[in-house]
Write an enzyme that holds these catalytic residues in place. Structure first.
Site, PDB file in Angstrom:
ATOM      1  N   HIS A 135     -10.161   9.590   5.055  1.00 40.74           N
ATOM      2  CA  HIS A 135      -9.745   9.134   3.737  1.00 40.74           C
ATOM      3  C   HIS A 135     -10.846   9.439   2.737  1.00 40.74           C
ATOM      4  O   HIS A 135     -11.999   9.648   3.093  1.00 40.74           O
ATOM      5  CB  HIS A 135      -9.414   7.639   3.733  1.00 40.74           C
ATOM      6  CG  HIS A 135     -10.598   6.763   3.953  1.00 40.74           C
ATOM      7  ND1 HIS A 135     -10.912   6.229   5.173  1.00 40.74           N
ATOM      8  CD2 HIS A 135     -11.536   6.330   3.098  1.00 40.74           C
ATOM      9  CE1 HIS A 135     -11.997   5.512   5.064  1.00 40.74           C
ATOM     10  NE2 HIS A 135     -12.407   5.553   3.819  1.00 40.74           N
ATOM     11  N   GLU A 172      -3.132   6.049  -2.093  1.00 36.77           N
ATOM     12  CA  GLU A 172      -3.350   4.616  -2.319  1.00 36.77           C
ATOM     13  C   GLU A 172      -4.344   4.416  -3.446  1.00 36.77           C
ATOM     14  O   GLU A 172      -5.539   4.686  -3.272  1.00 36.77           O
ATOM     15  CB  GLU A 172      -3.943   3.968  -1.051  1.00 36.77           C
ATOM     16  CG  GLU A 172      -3.139   4.176   0.197  1.00 36.77           C
ATOM     17  CD  GLU A 172      -3.646   3.293   1.337  1.00 36.77           C
ATOM     18  OE1 GLU A 172      -4.674   3.648   1.919  1.00 36.77           O
ATOM     19  OE2 GLU A 172      -3.030   2.258   1.604  1.00 36.77           O
TER      20      GLU A 172
HETATM   21  P1  PGA Z   1      -2.597  -3.507   1.415  1.00 35.70           P
HETATM   22  O1  PGA Z   1      -3.421  -2.387   2.229  1.00 35.70           O
HETATM   23  O2  PGA Z   1      -1.120  -3.239   1.659  1.00 35.70           O
HETATM   24  O3  PGA Z   1      -3.042  -4.798   2.005  1.00 35.70           O
HETATM   25  O4  PGA Z   1      -2.935  -3.343  -0.018  1.00 35.70           O
HETATM   26  C1  PGA Z   1      -3.046  -1.043   2.197  1.00 35.70           C
HETATM   27  C2  PGA Z   1      -3.972  -0.193   3.070  1.00 35.70           C
HETATM   28  O5  PGA Z   1      -5.204  -0.285   2.939  1.00 35.70           O
HETATM   29  O6  PGA Z   1      -3.511   0.592   3.909  1.00 35.70           O
END
Ligand code: PGA
Length: 260
Positions: A135, A172
């Protein structure tokens, strides 16, 4: 943050540096636009939560909360801590569950004197279909999409197109991870579409049409439906909400939820 989630096929392809694997899920491209023919993936990233007994109980609950029809509509995967993988494998194999599972990290090496590391072949032996293979963080700036794409190119550099096609990429936003703040469906689509276009430029449209792109960051029952309605979003990487089997099952059944 963009995470590359390697499927077993991709890990092995990269490892063997061979481009000869057949990509089984093909996508159709009509009138210059990709038709969303990718099988959705709902992945629960359990991070460092729960021991092996809790993991087995969680998978049992999840399996009983989902029907055959749910599994026909989406692939459901869990990514527990390493210590739970063997227990999850025994349950999934023994009860012939349609739940996939994977690990949260892997070593770049196959074997050797690497203290604390776990390799791709070890995970493959445990039946892992996925692994969070890497990542990188995206700085928050006006150029964040451009920055994301630059980092994406670096991560995929040298990876053959068939392996790229079987990767899953999770977008994300850093500020959305574990905060309860979720991106808008439009922002998720903008990032997913930019990632797909960039893959198309570098690896060709067929590869871009096959790769699955997930949204991650505070996904919940209340926000999943509009995100999944976006044409370039093929699933979700769910952290906190995947720790509750009932909630995660509802997220996996996003089709039954209202989009508005
Ligand atoms: P979260 O985490 O859904 O608790 O925001 C997402 C992740 O880090 O994969």
């Amino acid at each position: 943050m963009v995470r590359i989630i390697a499927s077993r096929q991709a890990v092995l392809t990269v490892r063997l540096a061979s481009g000869d694997l057949v990509v089984t899920v093909r996508n159709i491209r009509r009138h210059g636009r990709f038709v969303k023919a990718r099988f959705p993936l709902m992945a629960g990233n359990w991070k460092m939560h729960g021991d092996h007994l809790q993991a087995v109980a969680q998978v049992q609950k999840l399996a009983s909360a989902l029907s055959a029809k749910d599994f026909d509509c989406s692939e459901v995967a869990v990514l527990p801590p390493f210590t739970s993988l063997r227990g999850v494998q025994t349950l999934v194999d023994g009860d012939k569950l349609r739940i996939a599972y994977g690990a949260q990290d892997l070593s770049p090496h196959d074997s050797g004197a690497y203290t604390g590391e776990v390799s791709g072949p070890m995970l493959a032996e445990l039946g892992c279909r996925y692994v969070l293979a890497g990542h990188f963080e995206v700085r928050q700036s006006g150029q964040h999409v451009a920055y994301t794409l630059g980092q994406l190119d670096g991560s995929l550099d040298g990876v053959p197109a068939p392996a790229v096609a079987s990767l899953v990429i999770a977008y994300e936003p850093v500020w959305a991870i574990g905060t309860g703040e979720v991106a808008t469906a439009e922002d998720a689509q903008e990032a997913a579409s930019a990632i797909r276009s960039q893959i198309s430029v570098v690896h060709g449209p067929e590869t871009a049409g096959s790769v699955r792109i997930l949204y991650g960051g505070s996904v919940k029952v209340s926000n999943i439906a509009p995100i999944m309605a976006q044409p370039d979003v093929d699933g979700a990487l769910v952290g906190g909400a995947s720790l509750d089997a009932g909630q995660f099952a509802q997220i996996c059944r996003y089709r039954e939820l209202s989009v508005s």
